[in-house]
Design a protein around this motif. Structure first.
Motif, PDB file in Angstrom:
ATOM      1  N   TRP A  48     127.367 -39.971 -74.462  1.00  0.00           N
ATOM      2  CA  TRP A  48     128.016 -40.273 -73.185  1.00  0.00           C
ATOM      3  C   TRP A  48     127.002 -40.952 -72.284  1.00  0.00           C
ATOM      4  O   TRP A  48     125.839 -40.565 -72.263  1.00  0.00           O
ATOM      5  N   GLN A 103     134.108 -33.027 -76.144  1.00  0.00           N
ATOM      6  CA  GLN A 103     134.938 -33.644 -75.108  1.00  0.00           C
ATOM      7  C   GLN A 103     134.912 -32.822 -73.829  1.00  0.00           C
ATOM      8  O   GLN A 103     134.749 -33.372 -72.731  1.00  0.00           O
ATOM      9  N   ARG A 104     135.058 -31.525 -73.964  1.00  0.00           N
ATOM     10  CA  ARG A 104     135.041 -30.649 -72.778  1.00  0.00           C
ATOM     11  C   ARG A 104     133.684 -30.677 -72.081  1.00  0.00           C
ATOM     12  O   ARG A 104     133.603 -30.751 -70.859  1.00  0.00           O
ATOM     13  N   HIS A 107     133.154 -33.908 -70.207  1.00  0.00           N
ATOM     14  CA  HIS A 107     133.960 -33.900 -68.984  1.00  0.00           C
ATOM     15  C   HIS A 107     133.280 -33.040 -67.919  1.00  0.00           C
ATOM     16  O   HIS A 107     133.187 -33.429 -66.750  1.00  0.00           O
ATOM     17  N   ASP A 108     132.783 -31.875 -68.315  1.00  0.00           N
ATOM     18  CA  ASP A 108     132.105 -30.982 -67.364  1.00  0.00           C
ATOM     19  C   ASP A 108     130.800 -31.597 -66.851  1.00  0.00           C
ATOM     20  O   ASP A 108     130.461 -31.456 -65.672  1.00  0.00           O
ATOM     21  N   TRP A 110     130.182 -34.856 -66.597  1.00  0.00           N
ATOM     22  CA  TRP A 110     130.621 -35.936 -65.699  1.00  0.00           C
ATOM     23  C   TRP A 110     131.037 -35.361 -64.346  1.00  0.00           C
ATOM     24  O   TRP A 110     130.650 -35.875 -63.298  1.00  0.00           O
ATOM     25  N   ASP A 111     131.798 -34.275 -64.363  1.00  0.00           N
ATOM     26  CA  ASP A 111     132.250 -33.646 -63.126  1.00  0.00           C
ATOM     27  C   ASP A 111     131.058 -33.140 -62.307  1.00  0.00           C
ATOM     28  O   ASP A 111     130.959 -33.404 -61.100  1.00  0.00           O
ATOM     29  N   VAL A 122     135.642 -35.467 -60.581  1.00  0.00           N
ATOM     30  CA  VAL A 122     136.466 -36.340 -61.414  1.00  0.00           C
ATOM     31  C   VAL A 122     137.881 -35.803 -61.462  1.00  0.00           C
ATOM     32  O   VAL A 122     138.143 -34.650 -61.135  1.00  0.00           O
ATOM     33  N   PRO A 124     140.955 -34.178 -63.126  1.00  0.00           N
ATOM     34  CA  PRO A 124     141.080 -33.273 -64.277  1.00  0.00           C
ATOM     35  C   PRO A 124     141.863 -33.898 -65.432  1.00  0.00           C
ATOM     36  O   PRO A 124     142.836 -34.622 -65.207  1.00  0.00           O
ATOM     37  N   ILE A 125     141.411 -33.619 -66.634  1.00  0.00           N
ATOM     38  CA  ILE A 125     142.128 -34.036 -67.828  1.00  0.00           C
ATOM     39  C   ILE A 125     143.097 -32.934 -68.193  1.00  0.00           C
ATOM     40  O   ILE A 125     142.723 -31.763 -68.245  1.00  0.00           O
ATOM     41  N   TYR A 128     142.920 -31.776 -74.054  1.00  0.00           N
ATOM     42  CA  TYR A 128     141.776 -32.207 -74.870  1.00  0.00           C
ATOM     43  C   TYR A 128     142.224 -32.338 -76.303  1.00  0.00           C
ATOM     44  O   TYR A 128     142.975 -31.611 -76.819  1.00  0.00           O
TER      45      TYR A 128
END
Length: 128
Positions: A48, A103-104, A107-108, A110-111, A122, A124-125, A128
């Motif tokens: 990432w 993936q989780r 995302h965490d 990035w947030d 960010v 929320p998705i 997943y």
């Protein structure tokens, strides 16, 4: 590893030159992908990048990295690390037994980084 070969290249440049270059060439028939210095026994990997963000001084970076590292490293489930790019950016890599934890975690990451560096989170998705 039911694929014959996976090759990819990511190259990101800005007005001052190269910022990120990542190349992958995986061939399960040729390489032992679970060996040391490859996937270390994990079946999934991820990388990432956030390009164009200013991180701040070394002390700020160390504090951010200390918050991010536990998101990538879960004993017995995943290993990972985060790095500051040489100019305006952050990169993270992670190995896990399944793709969903990667993936989780990304995302965490990035947030967390977006909140810390820009003051906003960010979106929320849902899945997943």
């Amino acid at each position: 590893f039911q694929f014959t070969r996976y090759r990819s290249r990511l190259r990101v440049s800005d007005g001052r030159g190269l910022v990120v270059y990542e190349a992958n060439d995986l061939n399960p028939q040729r390489d032992n992908l679970l060996a040391l210095a490859t996937l270390e026994g994990y079946a999934c990997w991820g990388s990432w990048c956030w390009v164009g963000v200013t991180v701040g001084d070394d002390a700020t970076w160390r504090a951010l990295a200390e918050k991010v590292e536990p998101l990538l490293n879960v004993e017995g489930h995943s290993i990972g690390g985060v790095s500051r790019l040489h100019r305006n950016g952050i990169a993270a890599r992670m190995l896990a037994h399944r793709a969903t934890p990667i993936q989780r975690a990304f995302h965490d990451v990035w947030d967390l980084l977006k909140r810390e560096l820009t003051g906003s989170g960010v979106v929320p998705i849902r899945k997943y």
